[in-house]
Design an enzyme around this catalytic site. Structure first.
Site, PDB file in Angstrom:
ATOM      1  N   ASP A  12       3.360   7.213  -8.063  1.00  0.00           N
ATOM      2  CA  ASP A  12       4.215   6.667  -7.011  1.00  0.00           C
ATOM      3  C   ASP A  12       5.636   7.199  -7.117  1.00  0.00           C
ATOM      4  OD1 ASP A  12       1.968   5.209  -6.448  1.00  0.00           O
ATOM      5  OD2 ASP A  12       2.707   3.359  -7.344  1.00  0.00           O
ATOM      6  N   ALA A  19       8.005   0.908  -6.063  1.00  0.00           N
ATOM      7  CA  ALA A  19       8.515   2.133  -6.695  1.00  0.00           C
ATOM      8  C   ALA A  19       9.696   2.686  -5.916  1.00  0.00           C
ATOM      9  CB  ALA A  19       7.399   3.170  -6.783  1.00  0.00           C
ATOM     10  N   ALA A  20       9.639   2.605  -4.585  1.00  0.00           N
ATOM     11  CA  ALA A  20      10.756   3.091  -3.765  1.00  0.00           C
ATOM     12  C   ALA A  20      12.021   2.286  -4.045  1.00  0.00           C
ATOM     13  CB  ALA A  20      10.395   3.015  -2.281  1.00  0.00           C
ATOM     14  N   GLY A  40       0.765  -1.235   0.000  1.00  0.00           N
ATOM     15  CA  GLY A  40       0.000   0.000   0.000  1.00  0.00           C
ATOM     16  C   GLY A  40       0.796   1.286   0.000  1.00  0.00           C
ATOM     17  N   LEU A  41       2.114   1.224   0.149  1.00  0.00           N
ATOM     18  CA  LEU A  41       2.918   2.442   0.216  1.00  0.00           C
ATOM     19  C   LEU A  41       3.883   2.557  -0.951  1.00  0.00           C
ATOM     20  CD1 LEU A  41       3.742   2.429   4.053  1.00  0.00           C
ATOM     21  CD2 LEU A  41       1.885   3.605   2.869  1.00  0.00           C
ATOM     22  N   SER A  42       3.671   1.747  -1.970  1.00  0.00           N
ATOM     23  CA  SER A  42       4.513   1.759  -3.175  1.00  0.00           C
ATOM     24  C   SER A  42       5.962   1.421  -2.862  1.00  0.00           C
ATOM     25  CB  SER A  42       4.412   3.104  -3.889  1.00  0.00           C
ATOM     26  OG  SER A  42       3.136   3.259  -4.436  1.00  0.00           O
ATOM     27  N   SER A  43       6.142   0.352  -2.126  1.00  0.00           N
ATOM     28  CA  SER A  43       7.496  -0.112  -1.829  1.00  0.00           C
ATOM     29  C   SER A  43       8.233  -0.504  -3.105  1.00  0.00           C
ATOM     30  CB  SER A  43       7.453  -1.295  -0.859  1.00  0.00           C
ATOM     31  OG  SER A  43       6.614  -2.329  -1.354  1.00  0.00           O
TER      32      SER A  43
END
Length: 384
Positions: free
Chosen positions: A156, A113-114, A108-111
Site C-alpha cells: 500500500d 496508508a494514504a 478497499g483503497l488503503s486510505s
C-alpha cells in the site's frame, strides 16, 4: 484551502495483481490513483499538533516531542503512529496545525496508508527532515504495523509513495527492489473502476491479521515436515520456502494452511506473468490474471464478503471490463476493475442495477467511480 501554507496530496492505491502476498515478501503490482487524501497545514512554533478532519468527527491534539501513548481507537491514532515511527529516527520539535480530508468512501483503497504517508510527510516538512519516497513508504508501513497493529507488508505505502501516472509499479517485497514499467505504446486506453459495496470495513476487526498468521503457520508446517530449523514467527515468510517444498509437503498439512500457501505461490506466478503482459501491451491477458487473482482470493485465501463476490461475478459478465478483483484486504470494501472507457456508462448502469437487485439494503451507500493512475504523494503548492 485558505489559511494554510502547505498542502500535501496522498493518493489512494489499487493493486491489480499481487493480492495478500506483500506480508510474505512476495511480488506485487500497483497504481496510485487520482483520488486520495488532502492535508492542509501550517507549521507551528511549538511542539503541539492540532488536527481536524472533514471526513470524521472530532479533533486530535498531542505534542510531537513526547512519546506516543496507547492508541485511542480514533482517527487521530494515525497521526500519532506517524509521530511514533519518525521519532525512532529523528528528533521532532515542531508541530503542525491542519485539516485532513478524504475524497472517496473508506474501504478497499488503503486510505489508512494514504493518511499515514501524508502525516509522515507533513511532520518531516515541519522539522526540516528530507526523506526519499521509499523511506516515506517504509516509515508509514512501520507505523501501521507497530503502532496501529495491522501486520501489513509494503504494498500500500509503496504504491502511494512511488506511483507514476504513466506506468505500473512492480515491487519485490523481499529485496525492496522496484521499477515503474511504462505503459506500452500499443496498449489500449483504460481507466480503473472503483465499485464500493456499501458495506464499510475495518481491517483491525476483520480476519486480516489471522490470514497473515495462517500463511506463517503454513511455512512452519513445511519446515517442520522436512525437519528444518524454525525461525521466530516475525522472521518466517513463505518467500523463503521454494515451491518444490510446498509441492512435497502440502498433503501433510491441514487444508486451510495449504490453501493459504497455494494462493501465495500461484499469485507469485501470476505477478510474473502479469508483468510480462504489461511490458508487451497485452491488457487482455493482464486483466485475465487480475480475475484469476480474485478467484484464488476467494477459494484459497478465503476472503470476500457475499457483497464483494456478487460485484466480482457481475464484473466478469460485463463487456468493457478486462479484469478486476477485490481491493484491499477483501473482506468488505470495494472491487476494482480495469475498464474500457467507452463502456463506462453501460458498466455503471448494469452493475448498479444487478447488484442492488441482490442487495437492495445498500441503495443509499453503493457507489461507482472511475479513476486514472496518478503520481505518488507530493507537496502540491502554496494554497494561498
Amino acid at each position: 484551502m485558505k489559511g494554510y501554507q502547505y498542502h500535501i496530496y496522498s493518493p489512494y492505491r489499487v493493486c491489480p495483481i499481487g493480492a495478500h502476498v506483500d506480508h510474505q515478501h512476495g511480488l506485487v503490482t500497483g497504481f496510485a490513483i487520482d483520488k486520495g487524501v488532502d492535508l492542509w497545514f501550517n507549521v507551528r512554533d511549538d511542539s503541539h499538533v492540532h488536527l481536524t478532519s472533514l471526513t470524521f468527527e472530532g479533533e486530535t491534539d498531542f505534542d510531537i516531542d513526547k512519546p506516543s501513548q496507547v492508541r485511542e481507537r480514533h482517527w487521530g491514532d494515525y497521526a500519532r503512529g506517524a509521530k511514533y515511527a519518525l521519532r525512532k529516527r529523528f528528533e521532532l520539535t515542531r508541530g503542525i496545525e491542519g485539516v485532513i480530508k478524504g475524497s472517496l468512501p473508506v474501504g478497499g483503497l488503503s486510505s489508512s496508508a494514504a493518511v499515514l504517508i501524508a502525516y509522515v510527510m507533513a511532520f518531516s516538512k515541519a522539522n526540516g527532515i528530507t526523506l526519499r519516497p521509499f523511506e516515506v513508504a517504509q516509515i508509514a508501513s512501520e507505523a501501521e504495523r507497530e503502532y496501529i497493529g495491522l501486520n501489513n507488508g509494503l504494498l500500500d505505502q509503496a504504491c502511494i509513495a512511488l506511483g507514476k501516472k504513466d506506468g505500473l509499479l512492480f515491487l519485490d517485497c523481499d529485496s525492496n527492489e522496484y521499477r515503474i514499467i511504462k505503459k506500452h505504446p500499443d496498449m489500449p486506453d483504460f481507466e480503473l473502476g472503483i465499485f464500493f459495496s456499501g458495506l464499510t470495513r475495518n481491517l483491525m476487526n476483520s480476519d486480516y491479521n489471522l490470514r497473515v498468521y495462517e500463511c506463517k503457520t503454513a511455512a512452519w508446517n513445511m519446515l517442520a515436515y522436512l525437519d528444518q530449523p524454525l525461525k521466530t514467527f516475525d522472521k518466517t515468510f513463505l518467500r523463503d520456502i521454494p515451491k518444490s517444498t510446498f509441492d512435497k509437503t502440502k498433503i501433510a498439512m491441514p487444508p486451510r494452511f495449504a490453501r493459504r500457501a497455494e494462493h501465495y505461490y500461484s499469485e507469485y506466478r501470476r505477478v510474473r506473468q502479469g508483468v510480462t503482459a504489461w511490458e508487451t501491451g497485452n491488457l487482455k491477458l493482464f486483466g485475465k490474471l487480475s480475475f484469476d487473482s480474485c478467484e484464488s482470493s476467494i477459494h484459497n485465501y478465503e476472503c470476500g464478503s457475499p457483497e464483494l463476490i456478487a460485484i466480482y461475478e457481475i464484473m466478469r459478465s460485463l463487456p468493457g471490463i478486462w479484469g478486476g478483483r477485490f481491493s484491499g484486504a477483501g473482506f468488505k470494501g470495494a472491487c476494482i476493475a480495469i475498464v474500457d472507457p467507452v463502456y463506462k456508462e453501460q458498466i455503471e448502469k448494469e452493475l448498479t442495477q444487478r447488484y442492488l437487485e441482490q442487495f437492495p439494503e445498500y441503495e443509499q451507500t453503493f457507489q461507482c467511480f472511475f479513476v486514472k493512475p496518478d503520481d505518488g504523494a507530493r507537496l502540491v503548492a502554496n494554497s494561498n
